[in-house]
Write an enzyme that holds these catalytic residues in place. Structure first.
Site, mmCIF file in Angstrom:
data_model
loop_
_atom_site.group_PDB
_atom_site.id
_atom_site.type_symbol
_atom_site.label_atom_id
_atom_site.label_comp_id
_atom_site.label_asym_id
_atom_site.label_seq_id
_atom_site.Cartn_x
_atom_site.Cartn_y
_atom_site.Cartn_z
ATOM 1 N N SER A 155 -58.170 -24.833 10.417
ATOM 2 C CA SER A 155 -57.833 -24.154 11.680
ATOM 3 C C SER A 155 -57.440 -25.153 12.747
ATOM 4 C CB SER A 155 -59.059 -23.424 12.237
ATOM 5 O OG SER A 155 -59.435 -22.387 11.442
ATOM 6 N N HIS A 176 -52.792 -20.779 6.562
ATOM 7 C CA HIS A 176 -53.891 -20.453 7.478
ATOM 8 C C HIS A 176 -54.143 -18.953 7.520
ATOM 9 C CE1 HIS A 176 -55.673 -20.295 11.744
ATOM 10 N NE2 HIS A 176 -56.591 -20.770 10.923
ATOM 11 N N GLU A 188 -50.512 -17.718 8.454
ATOM 12 C CA GLU A 188 -49.558 -18.683 9.002
ATOM 13 C C GLU A 188 -49.226 -19.701 7.909
ATOM 14 O OE1 GLU A 188 -50.667 -18.724 13.738
ATOM 15 O OE2 GLU A 188 -51.914 -19.940 12.430
ATOM 16 N N ASN A 226 -53.765 -19.590 17.346
ATOM 17 C CA ASN A 226 -54.798 -20.303 18.102
ATOM 18 C C ASN A 226 -54.228 -21.119 19.260
ATOM 19 O OD1 ASN A 226 -56.856 -19.197 16.656
ATOM 20 N ND2 ASN A 226 -57.016 -20.880 15.194
HETATM 21 N N1 LIG Z 1 -64.301 -19.169 9.937
HETATM 22 C C1 LIG Z 1 -63.109 -18.835 10.406
HETATM 23 O O1 LIG Z 1 -62.968 -17.904 11.244
HETATM 24 C C2 LIG Z 1 -61.880 -19.576 9.927
HETATM 25 C C3 LIG Z 1 -60.607 -18.991 10.110
HETATM 26 C C4 LIG Z 1 -59.474 -19.666 9.598
HETATM 27 C C5 LIG Z 1 -59.617 -20.895 8.960
HETATM 28 N N2 LIG Z 1 -60.872 -21.449 8.831
HETATM 29 C C6 LIG Z 1 -60.971 -22.738 8.139
HETATM 30 O O2 LIG Z 1 -61.358 -22.494 6.774
HETATM 31 C C7 LIG Z 1 -62.172 -23.573 6.295
HETATM 32 C C8 LIG Z 1 -63.485 -23.036 5.779
HETATM 33 O O3 LIG Z 1 -64.118 -22.340 6.822
HETATM 34 P P1 LIG Z 1 -65.331 -21.321 6.515
HETATM 35 O O4 LIG Z 1 -65.572 -20.576 7.783
HETATM 36 O O5 LIG Z 1 -65.073 -20.568 5.247
HETATM 37 O O6 LIG Z 1 -66.518 -22.366 6.258
HETATM 38 P P2 LIG Z 1 -67.921 -22.095 5.538
HETATM 39 O O7 LIG Z 1 -68.852 -23.063 6.161
HETATM 40 O O8 LIG Z 1 -68.260 -20.645 5.541
HETATM 41 O O9 LIG Z 1 -67.637 -22.525 3.998
HETATM 42 C C9 LIG Z 1 -67.320 -23.811 3.596
HETATM 43 C C10 LIG Z 1 -67.718 -23.968 2.131
HETATM 44 O O10 LIG Z 1 -67.195 -25.204 1.656
HETATM 45 C C11 LIG Z 1 -68.129 -25.750 0.742
HETATM 46 N N3 LIG Z 1 -67.836 -27.172 0.605
HETATM 47 C C12 LIG Z 1 -68.068 -28.180 1.466
HETATM 48 N N4 LIG Z 1 -67.592 -29.340 0.980
HETATM 49 C C13 LIG Z 1 -67.037 -29.057 -0.227
HETATM 50 C C14 LIG Z 1 -66.360 -29.828 -1.206
HETATM 51 N N5 LIG Z 1 -66.147 -31.125 -1.054
HETATM 52 N N6 LIG Z 1 -65.927 -29.205 -2.330
HETATM 53 C C15 LIG Z 1 -66.126 -27.874 -2.507
HETATM 54 N N7 LIG Z 1 -66.757 -27.096 -1.606
HETATM 55 C C16 LIG Z 1 -67.201 -27.672 -0.472
HETATM 56 C C17 LIG Z 1 -69.488 -25.433 1.349
HETATM 57 O O11 LIG Z 1 -70.504 -25.485 0.366
HETATM 58 C C18 LIG Z 1 -69.236 -24.024 1.909
HETATM 59 O O12 LIG Z 1 -69.603 -23.040 0.943
HETATM 60 C C19 LIG Z 1 -62.280 -24.558 7.462
HETATM 61 O O13 LIG Z 1 -61.275 -25.518 7.347
HETATM 62 C C20 LIG Z 1 -62.012 -23.677 8.695
HETATM 63 O O14 LIG Z 1 -61.481 -24.413 9.776
HETATM 64 C C21 LIG Z 1 -61.996 -20.807 9.265
#
Ligand SMILES: NC(=O)c1ccc[n+]([C@@H]2O[C@H](COP(=O)([O-])OP(=O)(O)OC[C@H]3O[C@@H](n4cnc5c(N)ncnc54)[C@H](O)[C@@H]3O)[C@@H](O)[C@H]2O)c1
Length: 318
Positions: A155, A176, A188, A226
């Site tokens: 993000s 995204h 995106e 964003n």
């Molecule tokens: N939460 C949101 O609203 C949102 C929206 C769009 C994009 N994003 C992006 O998506 C990504 C994930 O966000 P999220 O909210 O799902 O996070 P989250 O914390 O819910 O999940 C992340 C997962 O990644 C796993 N993880 C960490 N390191 C790892 C590795 N090396 N190999 C494999 N798994 C690994 C963790 O165990 C966890 O289960 C981020 O880059 C975030 O910026 C989030």
């Protein structure tokens, strides 16, 4: 749906399969490809949502593997997807929960079922060096496989920085999604300077195949959504901190005066104030003119008030 997609895009093609070491790879670099296999890395909120949205869109893919370093996270992801599908089934009885669940493989190994026309989507924790390291390993693992596209769902981090160790930049892009993925229609597609047109076209086709709509973005802070939303939220916080208006009045004004479904404070509580703080910090580093530091967000986060998920943020939740 894919048939219609294929006939409308003459650039999408197939190649002959050859074995390169342990991976099955195509014999030549294809043009735009029809995604046939998926590997989603990270099974949190976003990774599990991407897996669910891809699986529930139909039997388009030969395989969907979701990987996480944490078995507990995979178990939670499976339970979350199943519960979402069961809720959907209560409104639409034609949904076959077991069939959709059966399309997804949960694994702690980064091992796709096939590297043929494979889309890898990274959705792990938002930490730059961890993501860089992952893409370094992925580039090594798939170095003999030209028909593998690597994409990041970041993000707030620059896609370019995340992909610093990627070896085939023409096959690397940003993808995204929005939270909650199964409900949000937009994706995106971030085309970096070296992302090929064919890779971009393949991603646009993939997004369409799962029933979503794509927009084309550059690798700029916040992409489109964003980039507009975060300064808007920052402005709302400053308005509150100056004492110009209350939380409730600002939210009411934006809902009834601008037609937004949520006010900025409701939105921040929904996203999570810890996440908002993290994203703001990254943005302030990238371009200090876009966002102002907030005392209120810091105080709330320091007191453990993260918004809806913790029961309290700008509002209280039962
Ligand atoms: N939460 C949101 O609203 C949102 C929206 C769009 C994009 N994003 C992006 O998506 C990504 C994930 O966000 P999220 O909210 O799902 O996070 P989250 O914390 O819910 O999940 C992340 C997962 O990644 C796993 N993880 C960490 N390191 C790892 C590795 N090396 N190999 C494999 N798994 C690994 C963790 O165990 C966890 O289960 C981020 O880059 C975030 O910026 C989030």
């Amino acid at each position: 749906m894919f048939r219609a997609l294929l006939s409308s895009s003459s650039k999408i093609g197939y190649g002959t399969n050859l074995y390169f070491g342990r991976s099955i790879c195509t014999s030549k670099q294809l043009d735009a490809m029809k995604v046939e296999n998926m590997l989603i890395i990270g099974s949190g909120l976003m990774g599990s949502g991407i897996a669910q949205a891809s699986a529930q869109s139909g039997p388009h893919f030969n395989s969907i593997v979701i990987q996480d370093v944490n078995q507990g996270a995979l178990d939670k992801a499976a339970a979350r997807i199943k519960s979402n599908l069961e809720k959907m089934k209560s409104k639409n009885s034609s949904i076959n929960v077991d069939e959709i669940m059966g399309r997804i493989t949960f694994s702690t190994n980064i091992q796709p079922k096939s590297t043929d026309n494979l889309l890898v989507i990274e959705a792990i924790t938002e930490v730059l060096d961890v993501k860089q390291n992952l893409f370094k390993n992925l580039s090594e693992q798939f170095k003999d496989c030209p028909n593998v596209i690597l994409a990041t769902n970041t993000s707030s981090l620059p896609c370019k920085d995340i992909g610093i160790h990627v070896t085939n930049h023409s096959r690397y892009a940003g993808l995204h999604f929005f939270n909650p993925v199964p409900l949000m229609k937009l994706v995106e597609v971030v085309k970096l300077d070296n992302t090929s047109d064919d890779t971009y076209d393949s991603l646009v086709d993939y997004v369409k195949s799962i029933g979503k709509v794509s927009v084309k973005c550059k690798d700029t802070p916040g992409f489109i959504v964003n980039r507009l939303l975060l300064p808007y939220m920052s402005e709302a916080i400053q308005m509150l901190e100056r004492g110009d208006a209350t939380v409730r009045d600002i939210d009411t004004a934006m809902k009834l005066g601008a037609g937004y479904p949520m006010g900025p404070f409701e939105l921040m509580d929904y996203v999570g104030l810890d996440t908002v703080q993290l994203i703001n910090a990254v943005w302030m580093k990238r371009d200090p003119s876009l966002i102002k530091p907030s005392k209120i967000i810091k105080e709330l986060v320091d007191s453990g008030h993260f918004g809806k998920k913790s029961g309290k943020g700008f509002y209280e939740y039962k």
